[in-house]
Design an enzyme around this catalytic site. Structure first.
Site: not given
Ligand code: ZN
Length: 186
Positions: A76-79, A117, A145, A147
């Site tokens: 996941c590119e956010h976390h 995703q 996920h 996260c």
């Molecule tokens: Zn994430």
């Protein structure tokens, strides 16, 4: 290409940032290990999905082809935490098909990048549609996920489902239903 030196320096700094001592024995080789791991889990960034989809075979069929339960692991590119699950792909060929291993390879190219995703679903659909000039494409991805499950709301088992339709699948409920039912059956 992964710049291993940069990744190693960043991991060392990161360890310091969370209050660790990067020089303690257990962590000494961690920057090097993480850098090597990045070549694997982010190796898709330097790959072109067209590479796997360019070898095609003529086929008279313009009937539905479904490949389901393609296991993948992504980040996941956010976390920068893993998300993983299964991708299901259907396409309606227009005179040409690809070898069966090529769709999972295409999924890998997009999974091995910092990713979300929703975007990955669209990228796979677009790659199959454009490289194969398919008459229709539908992609469904179900994933967990970490996260969502190991931090934040902490809801293990929660699945996120995303879909993308192209060509003859767009606004064709019958076709979409056929695909979703095939995905559900064993
Ligand atoms: Zn994430």
């Amino acid at each position: 290409m992964i710049d291993k030196e940069k990744v190693m320096a960043a991991v060392k700094l990161f360890l310091e940032g969370i209050g660790e001592d990067p020089n303690r024995e257990g962590l000494l080789e961690t920057p090097e290990r993480v850098a090597r791991m990045c070549e694997d889990i982010f190796g898709g960034m330097s790959e072109d999905p067209g590479m796997h989809l360019s070898k095609q075979f003529p086929a008279q069929s313009s009937e539905l082809v479904i490949e389901k339960d393609i296991t993948f692991f992504s980040t996941c590119e956010h976390h920068l935490l893993p998300f993983f699950g299964k991708a299901h792909i259907a396409y309606i060929p227009d005179g040409k098909v690809v070898g069966l291993s090529k769709l999972p390879r295409t999924v890998e190219v997009f999974a091995r990048r910092p990713q979300i995703q929703e975007q990955m679903t669209i990228q796979i659909a677009d790659a199959v549609e454009s490289n194969l000039a398919a008459k229709g494409v539908m992609v469904m991805i179900e994933a967990e996920h970490t996260c969502l499950t190991m931090r934040g709301v902490k809801k293990p088992g929660t699945k996120t489902i995303t879909m993308a339709t192209r060509g003859l699948f767009v606004e064709n409920q019958e076709r979409q239903k056929m695909f979703l039912e095939a995905v559900k059956s064993c």
